[in-house]
Motif scaffolding. Sequence first.
Motif, short mmCIF file in Angstrom:
data_model
loop_
_atom_site.label_atom_id
_atom_site.label_comp_id
_atom_site.label_asym_id
_atom_site.label_seq_id
_atom_site.Cartn_x
_atom_site.Cartn_y
_atom_site.Cartn_z
N GLU A 1 0.83 -1.21 0.00
CA GLU A 1 0.00 0.00 0.00
C GLU A 1 0.86 1.26 0.00
O GLU A 1 0.54 2.26 -0.65
N ALA A 2 1.97 1.21 0.73
CA ALA A 2 2.89 2.36 0.75
C ALA A 2 3.48 2.58 -0.65
O ALA A 2 3.64 3.72 -1.09
N ILE A 3 3.79 1.50 -1.36
CA ILE A 3 4.31 1.63 -2.73
C ILE A 3 3.26 2.25 -3.63
O ILE A 3 3.55 3.16 -4.42
N ARG A 4 2.03 1.79 -3.50
CA ARG A 4 0.94 2.35 -4.32
C ARG A 4 0.74 3.84 -4.01
O ARG A 4 0.50 4.64 -4.92
N SER A 5 0.83 4.21 -2.74
CA SER A 5 0.68 5.62 -2.38
C SER A 5 1.83 6.45 -2.94
O SER A 5 1.62 7.58 -3.39
N GLY A 6 3.03 5.88 -2.93
CA GLY A 6 4.18 6.59 -3.50
C GLY A 6 4.04 6.80 -4.98
O GLY A 6 4.38 7.86 -5.51
N VAL A 7 3.51 5.79 -5.67
CA VAL A 7 3.27 5.91 -7.11
C VAL A 7 2.20 6.97 -7.38
O VAL A 7 2.33 7.78 -8.30
N ALA A 8 1.14 6.96 -6.57
CA ALA A 8 0.06 7.94 -6.75
C ALA A 8 0.58 9.37 -6.58
O ALA A 8 0.16 10.29 -7.30
N ALA A 9 1.53 9.55 -5.66
CA ALA A 9 2.08 10.89 -5.41
C ALA A 9 2.92 11.39 -6.58
O ALA A 9 3.15 12.59 -6.72
N LEU A 10 3.37 10.46 -7.42
CA LEU A 10 4.18 10.83 -8.58
C LEU A 10 3.37 10.79 -9.88
O LEU A 10 3.94 10.78 -10.97
N THR A 11 2.07 10.78 -9.75
CA THR A 11 1.18 10.75 -10.91
C THR A 11 0.51 12.11 -11.07
O THR A 11 0.18 12.77 -10.08
N GLY A 12 0.30 12.52 -12.31
CA GLY A 12 -0.32 13.81 -12.61
C GLY A 12 0.73 14.83 -13.00
O GLY A 12 1.80 14.49 -13.50
N GLU A 13 0.43 16.09 -12.77
CA GLU A 13 1.40 17.16 -13.06
C GLU A 13 2.34 17.30 -11.87
O GLU A 13 1.90 17.62 -10.76
N ILE A 14 3.61 17.03 -12.11
CA ILE A 14 4.58 17.05 -11.02
C ILE A 14 5.79 17.88 -11.44
O ILE A 14 6.03 18.12 -12.62
N ASP A 15 6.57 18.32 -10.45
CA ASP A 15 7.86 18.95 -10.70
C ASP A 15 8.93 17.89 -10.51
O ASP A 15 9.04 17.30 -9.42
N GLN A 16 9.69 17.62 -11.55
CA GLN A 16 10.67 16.54 -11.52
C GLN A 16 12.07 17.08 -11.73
O GLN A 16 12.31 17.88 -12.64
N VAL A 17 13.00 16.64 -10.91
CA VAL A 17 14.41 16.96 -11.10
C VAL A 17 15.02 15.87 -11.96
O VAL A 17 15.05 14.71 -11.57
N PRO A 18 15.48 16.20 -13.17
CA PRO A 18 16.08 15.17 -14.03
C PRO A 18 17.32 14.55 -13.40
O PRO A 18 17.98 15.17 -12.56
N SER A 19 17.63 13.34 -13.81
CA SER A 19 18.85 12.70 -13.37
C SER A 19 20.05 13.53 -13.78
O SER A 19 20.09 14.09 -14.88
N ALA A 20 21.04 13.61 -12.90
CA ALA A 20 22.26 14.39 -13.23
C ALA A 20 22.97 13.79 -14.43
O ALA A 20 23.64 14.49 -15.19
N VAL A 21 22.83 12.47 -14.60
CA VAL A 21 23.46 11.80 -15.75
C VAL A 21 22.45 11.78 -16.90
O VAL A 21 21.84 10.78 -17.23
#
Length: 302
Positions: A102-122
Amino acid sequence: MTASGILLVDKPGGWTSHDIVARTRRLAGTRKVGHAGTLDPMATGLLILGLNSSTRLLTYIVGTDKEYRATIRLGSATSTDDAEGDLLAQAPAAALAAVSDEAIRSGVAALTGEIDQVPSAVSAIKVDGKRAYARVRAGEEVVLAARAVTVSVFEIGDIRRAAEAIDVDVRVVCSSGTYIRSLARDLGAGLAVGGHLTALRRTRVGPFSVDHARPIDGLDVAERLIPAALAAGELFERLELTEQQAIDLTHGKRIHVPDWENGSGEPIAALSPTGHLVGLIEFRGKEARTLVNFPTDEIATA
């Protein structure tokens, strides 16, 4: 001369996108080959190539949404946010065991939709004119600014548990510029156990599916080339021109189309009576002007 068109290649793991472009140049006998969106060497799946004048379509293909299948490994973080990097941290077994489905599903839900993402440094993002990954390899510390992206689908397929890792199979549909490695990193960080990507396959770019792609080995370019007119017709609404309209657009003139209704504001694929792609056009009211022209002596017919 090799005709103009689009190629759908199923990239194997271990190849860079540039490797595929270089091989295609040799197979097609032309230097003018580009691709629509880099895939990391570890990744497999759909890489779209443009040959000759059809490279002009790549700008529009790059901006379309993408679909991926991926495996995220929770429990460890790496320097590249994927399996090719150095291990930075390993979560204790007890911490992993405490992470519920359930915690994994909640984490996925928090990263769904319009989000601000920091690209990988590489990544291939340029910092003061130099690729970020080149700066990292040179020993520099690189911190990229967050950017707005849209993750329209972040779907869990399977969760597999072991003593030192939790592997999560996912399907992601996202806007251009979204980094799946960063989703893996951020999911792991949000669960306080670290995370990185162990598998990535791009299955769709806009209207183009990997189901219609072919491996680069043994690829028959002439047989698999999608004419520019067909490719543009997949991307945009089409307007069939009269012969005179086609001539006018080719010569840079505007055309008047009294019965045209287009409220999308998107480019239109303008086709000649013979089926050639004359160009991409835009309307202002009932008048259209050319955004991108295509040379008719090079284009393969539909």
